[in-house]
Scaffold this motif. Structure first.
Motif, PDB file in Angstrom:
ATOM      1  N   CYS A 172       0.843  -1.188   0.000  1.00  0.00           N
ATOM      2  CA  CYS A 172       0.000   0.000   0.000  1.00  0.00           C
ATOM      3  C   CYS A 172       0.878   1.237   0.000  1.00  0.00           C
ATOM      4  O   CYS A 172       1.791   1.367   0.820  1.00  0.00           O
ATOM      5  N   LEU A 173       0.626   2.167  -0.905  1.00  0.00           N
ATOM      6  CA  LEU A 173       1.434   3.381  -1.012  1.00  0.00           C
ATOM      7  C   LEU A 173       1.065   4.435   0.024  1.00  0.00           C
ATOM      8  O   LEU A 173       1.730   5.455   0.140  1.00  0.00           O
ATOM      9  N   LEU A 174       0.007   4.187   0.785  1.00  0.00           N
ATOM     10  CA  LEU A 174      -0.383   5.135   1.828  1.00  0.00           C
ATOM     11  C   LEU A 174       0.059   4.674   3.207  1.00  0.00           C
ATOM     12  O   LEU A 174       0.752   5.373   3.918  1.00  0.00           O
ATOM     13  N   LEU A 179      -4.519  -7.296  -0.446  1.00  0.00           N
ATOM     14  CA  LEU A 179      -4.348  -6.317   0.624  1.00  0.00           C
ATOM     15  C   LEU A 179      -5.688  -5.662   0.896  1.00  0.00           C
ATOM     16  O   LEU A 179      -6.205  -4.915   0.083  1.00  0.00           O
ATOM     17  N   TYR A 180      -6.252  -5.982   2.044  1.00  0.00           N
ATOM     18  CA  TYR A 180      -7.527  -5.400   2.437  1.00  0.00           C
ATOM     19  C   TYR A 180      -7.274  -4.569   3.691  1.00  0.00           C
ATOM     20  O   TYR A 180      -7.179  -5.088   4.791  1.00  0.00           O
ATOM     21  N   CYS A 181      -7.103  -3.279   3.493  1.00  0.00           N
ATOM     22  CA  CYS A 181      -6.739  -2.402   4.595  1.00  0.00           C
ATOM     23  C   CYS A 181      -7.999  -1.954   5.340  1.00  0.00           C
ATOM     24  O   CYS A 181      -9.020  -1.638   4.734  1.00  0.00           O
ATOM     25  N   GLN A 182      -7.881  -1.928   6.681  1.00  0.00           N
ATOM     26  CA  GLN A 182      -9.031  -1.497   7.474  1.00  0.00           C
ATOM     27  C   GLN A 182      -9.218   0.008   7.468  1.00  0.00           C
ATOM     28  O   GLN A 182     -10.228   0.518   7.939  1.00  0.00           O
ATOM     29  N   LEU A 191      -0.130   7.945   6.967  1.00  0.00           N
ATOM     30  CA  LEU A 191      -1.456   7.560   7.495  1.00  0.00           C
ATOM     31  C   LEU A 191      -2.444   8.716   7.465  1.00  0.00           C
ATOM     32  O   LEU A 191      -3.286   8.867   8.350  1.00  0.00           O
ATOM     33  N   VAL A 192      -2.324   9.551   6.427  1.00  0.00           N
ATOM     34  CA  VAL A 192      -3.251  10.667   6.246  1.00  0.00           C
ATOM     35  C   VAL A 192      -3.893  10.553   4.868  1.00  0.00           C
ATOM     36  O   VAL A 192      -3.206  10.275   3.879  1.00  0.00           O
ATOM     37  N   ASN A 193      -5.172  10.759   4.784  1.00  0.00           N
ATOM     38  CA  ASN A 193      -5.898  10.735   3.522  1.00  0.00           C
ATOM     39  C   ASN A 193      -5.325  11.752   2.542  1.00  0.00           C
ATOM     40  O   ASN A 193      -4.976  12.864   2.925  1.00  0.00           O
ATOM     41  N   ASP A 194      -5.234  11.370   1.264  1.00  0.00           N
ATOM     42  CA  ASP A 194      -4.695  12.275   0.241  1.00  0.00           C
ATOM     43  C   ASP A 194      -5.389  13.621   0.237  1.00  0.00           C
ATOM     44  O   ASP A 194      -4.749  14.675   0.155  1.00  0.00           O
ATOM     45  N   GLU A 195      -6.711  13.609   0.300  1.00  0.00           N
ATOM     46  CA  GLU A 195      -7.469  14.864   0.231  1.00  0.00           C
ATOM     47  C   GLU A 195      -7.155  15.766   1.421  1.00  0.00           C
ATOM     48  O   GLU A 195      -7.129  16.993   1.291  1.00  0.00           O
ATOM     49  N   ASP A 196      -6.920  15.169   2.592  1.00  0.00           N
ATOM     50  CA  ASP A 196      -6.551  15.971   3.757  1.00  0.00           C
ATOM     51  C   ASP A 196      -5.177  16.614   3.565  1.00  0.00           C
ATOM     52  O   ASP A 196      -4.941  17.753   3.995  1.00  0.00           O
TER      53      ASP A 196
END
Length: 359
Positions: free
Chosen positions: A5-7, A17-20, A261-266
């Protein structure tokens, strides 16, 4: 093959990969090759850097160490890698010391005929190119171990990087994705000076084609200039912003905009509102001011271009020290000496044989 996961940087060894976390969509979990896997006759040794547009590996080809760069899935990433390989082919006769030195992708071809290759792995078509191997680590890995480098190392590294971006501009190309993950760094032994390879050339497009080729997927959100979020306006100061983010990060010891661990949009909202970490380097205020100016939201308030940024750094740090000459002769000199010794030995043997024959 793994999924990474790149995030959140989680890895799944079974390719699922099933991320929570709801900010980790599946499309941001590309396939990454593992040790011992092959693309044609190229064997993977290890992953060096996972970017949003490509993955860099250390590999072996025809028993030689090489770097292998593989495009991430998707036409924009494939096209970008092709542009990058084509540019590196075009400058191969006069290569830049801080850019990759392209190698043929197959054993039976040349870079003039094939500057990039493709191969099937696990039913997936992958586009790639090869370039010469050199020792070093990514700047990102170095900063994980030493978040705040010695200020002289910071300055010399940034002078090399900004000169490389200036060179791209002189060739009519913009980068627009400068970040520590795209830079390999090695240190000379004496004096200890950082030497870089900028192994990712960003959008690799000229002014006329930027609007066609640019996409936010090429770069981590935290390293995206604010003007790129509101539409492409070709400007050399956009690459100054990327240089400034890298300099700023090395000075303060953390990314200018938090993204782990921060959303792209944020992250994009933080950039638009200029919610950067504070500059705390009171010990090198002149350098800190250069970094602060380079990351201003308004491009017109930054240094005009990368060369102007370079000149400001040179005024403080001076020229990058050159390596001291090695005490040992060069490999070419050693071969000449060995060849000369063999000739002398042969002549002595010939003379001895002739004297034995006479007597």
């Amino acid at each position: 093959m793994n999924r990474v996961c790149l995030l959140c940087e989680r890895t799944s060894v079974n390719e699922n990969l099933y991320c929570q976390e709801d900010y980790c969509p599946a499309e941001l979990s590309p396939t990454v090759l593992d040790y011992g896997e092959w693309i044609g006759d190229i064997e993977i040794v290890k992953v060096v850097s996972v970017l949003r547009s490509a993955v860099l590996y250390e590999a072996t080809h025809q028993k030689n160490k090489v770097f292998l760069k593989v495009a991430q899935p998707g036409q924009p990433h494939t096209d970008r890698l092709k542009r990058e390989a084509t540019f590196l082919r075009d400058i191969a006769s006069k290569p830049h010391p801080n850019l990759p030195k392209l190698l043929p992708p197959y054993a039976s071809t040349t870079i003039d005929n094939d500057c990039y290759g493709r191969g099937m792995v696990g039913g997936q078509l992958m586009y790639f190119y090869l370039f010469e191997f050199s020792e070093g680590d990514t700047l990102r890995d170095i900063l994980r171990k030493h978040p705040q480098l010695w200020v002289n190392h910071v300055g010399w590294l940034m002078i090399s990087l900004s000169r490389t971006i200036t060179y791209l501009h002189e060739q009519g190309l913009y980068h627009y994705a400068v970040m520590p993950d795209a830079i390999l760094v090695d240190f000379d032994d004496e004096p200890e000076v950082p030497r870089i390879i900028l192994f990712d050339l960003g959008v690799t497009a000229d002014q006329q084609r930027l609007g066609v080729h640019w996409t936010k997927e090429f770069v981590l959100p935290a390293y995206t200039a604010p003007e790129l979020l509101s539409g492409i306006r070709p400007n050399p100061a956009t690459d100054v912003y990327g240089l400034g983010l890298t300099l700023y990060e090395m000075l303060v010891g953390e990314p200018v905009f938090t993204y782990s661990l921060v959303n792209d949009e944020d992250v994009y909202r933080a950039i638009e509102r200029n919610r950067s970490v504070g500059m705390n380097r009171v010990d090198v205020q002149t350098v800190a001011k250069i970094a602060v100016q380079a990351v201003r939201p308004d491009p017109n308030q930054r240094q005009k271009n990368p060369d102007n940024f370079t000149q400001q750094l040179l005024a403080f740090f001076g020229e990058i020290p050159t390596p001291k000459p090695s005490r040992w002769p060069s490999q070419e000199t050693i071969f000449i000496i060995m060849g000369g010794l063999l000739v002398v030995a042969f002549l002595i043997l010939l003379a001895y044989t002739a004297s034995e024959f006479i007597f």
